[in-house]
Scaffold this motif. Structure first.
Motif, PDB file in Angstrom:
ATOM      1  N   GLY A   1       0.797  -1.224   0.000  1.00  0.00           N
ATOM      2  CA  GLY A   1       0.000   0.000   0.000  1.00  0.00           C
ATOM      3  C   GLY A   1       0.827   1.270   0.000  1.00  0.00           C
ATOM      4  O   GLY A   1       0.355   2.338   0.407  1.00  0.00           O
ATOM      5  N   LYS A   2       2.087   1.160  -0.443  1.00  0.00           N
ATOM      6  CA  LYS A   2       2.925   2.352  -0.538  1.00  0.00           C
ATOM      7  C   LYS A   2       3.986   2.133  -1.610  1.00  0.00           C
ATOM      8  O   LYS A   2       4.453   1.015  -1.831  1.00  0.00           O
ATOM      9  N   ALA A   3       4.337   3.217  -2.271  1.00  0.00           N
ATOM     10  CA  ALA A   3       5.342   3.158  -3.329  1.00  0.00           C
ATOM     11  C   ALA A   3       6.711   3.579  -2.832  1.00  0.00           C
ATOM     12  O   ALA A   3       7.729   3.206  -3.412  1.00  0.00           O
ATOM     13  N   GLU A   4       6.745   4.362  -1.765  1.00  0.00           N
ATOM     14  CA  GLU A   4       8.011   4.917  -1.304  1.00  0.00           C
ATOM     15  C   GLU A   4       7.980   5.118   0.201  1.00  0.00           C
ATOM     16  O   GLU A   4       6.922   5.313   0.804  1.00  0.00           O
ATOM     17  N   ASP A   5       9.157   5.091   0.785  1.00  0.00           N
ATOM     18  CA  ASP A   5       9.303   5.317   2.216  1.00  0.00           C
ATOM     19  C   ASP A   5      10.698   5.907   2.442  1.00  0.00           C
ATOM     20  O   ASP A   5      11.594   5.739   1.619  1.00  0.00           O
ATOM     21  N   THR A   6      10.856   6.593   3.529  1.00  0.00           N
ATOM     22  CA  THR A   6      12.167   7.064   3.958  1.00  0.00           C
ATOM     23  C   THR A   6      12.355   6.565   5.377  1.00  0.00           C
ATOM     24  O   THR A   6      11.505   6.788   6.239  1.00  0.00           O
ATOM     25  N   ILE A   7      13.456   5.855   5.596  1.00  0.00           N
ATOM     26  CA  ILE A   7      13.705   5.313   6.928  1.00  0.00           C
ATOM     27  C   ILE A   7      15.023   5.870   7.461  1.00  0.00           C
ATOM     28  O   ILE A   7      15.911   6.239   6.707  1.00  0.00           O
ATOM     29  N   GLU A   8      15.109   5.904   8.778  1.00  0.00           N
ATOM     30  CA  GLU A   8      16.331   6.366   9.426  1.00  0.00           C
ATOM     31  C   GLU A   8      17.427   5.324   9.232  1.00  0.00           C
ATOM     32  O   GLU A   8      17.198   4.114   9.363  1.00  0.00           O
ATOM     33  N   TYR A   9      18.607   5.772   8.913  1.00  0.00           N
ATOM     34  CA  TYR A   9      19.750   4.895   8.659  1.00  0.00           C
ATOM     35  C   TYR A   9      20.225   4.167   9.913  1.00  0.00           C
ATOM     36  O   TYR A   9      20.708   3.038   9.836  1.00  0.00           O
ATOM     37  N   LYS A  10      20.053   4.752  11.055  1.00  0.00           N
ATOM     38  CA  LYS A  10      20.566   4.189  12.305  1.00  0.00           C
ATOM     39  C   LYS A  10      20.070   2.754  12.505  1.00  0.00           C
ATOM     40  O   LYS A  10      18.880   2.483  12.445  1.00  0.00           O
ATOM     41  N   GLY A  11      21.017   1.844  12.720  1.00  0.00           N
ATOM     42  CA  GLY A  11      20.689   0.455  12.985  1.00  0.00           C
ATOM     43  C   GLY A  11      20.487  -0.391  11.741  1.00  0.00           C
ATOM     44  O   GLY A  11      20.228  -1.586  11.840  1.00  0.00           O
ATOM     45  N   ILE A  12      20.608   0.190  10.578  1.00  0.00           N
ATOM     46  CA  ILE A  12      20.427  -0.526   9.316  1.00  0.00           C
ATOM     47  C   ILE A  12      21.801  -0.898   8.772  1.00  0.00           C
ATOM     48  O   ILE A  12      22.677  -0.046   8.643  1.00  0.00           O
ATOM     49  N   THR A  13      21.989  -2.181   8.437  1.00  0.00           N
ATOM     50  CA  THR A  13      23.273  -2.584   7.871  1.00  0.00           C
ATOM     51  C   THR A  13      23.140  -3.242   6.498  1.00  0.00           C
ATOM     52  O   THR A  13      24.055  -3.142   5.691  1.00  0.00           O
TER      53      THR A  13
END
Length: 78
Positions: free
Chosen positions: A16-28
């Motif tokens: 139900g979404k085409a795009e998102d912006t997520i916080e980089y912290k904790g992402i590897t």
């Protein structure tokens, strides 16, 4: 510090979404991006790209990357 996430075709419809912006912290890895943004288990056949280049789901991501998810591509003339 963020990662842009794009979803295409049936994945976009399912989430139900085409795009998102997520916080980089904790992402590897790309898999981490999926987990944080999609919030459902990743299907086995999902394809991924980092900055418009195919990538494995265990590939590292960096701040500012664009990560895209799309279903397998099929079709074409026999």
């Amino acid at each position: 510090m963020s990662i842009t996430v794009r979803f295409f075709a049936s994945i976009r419809e399912r989430l139900g979404k085409a795009e998102d912006t997520i916080e980089y912290k904790g992402i590897t890895t790309i898999a981490d991006v999926w987990t944080k943004s999609a919030k459902i288990p990743m299907p086995d056949n999902v394809l991924a790209a980092i900055n418009m280049e195919y990538a494995r789901t265990d590939q590292p991501v960096r701040d500012g990357d664009e990560v895209a998810f799309f279903p397998p591509v099929t079709g074409g003339a026999p």
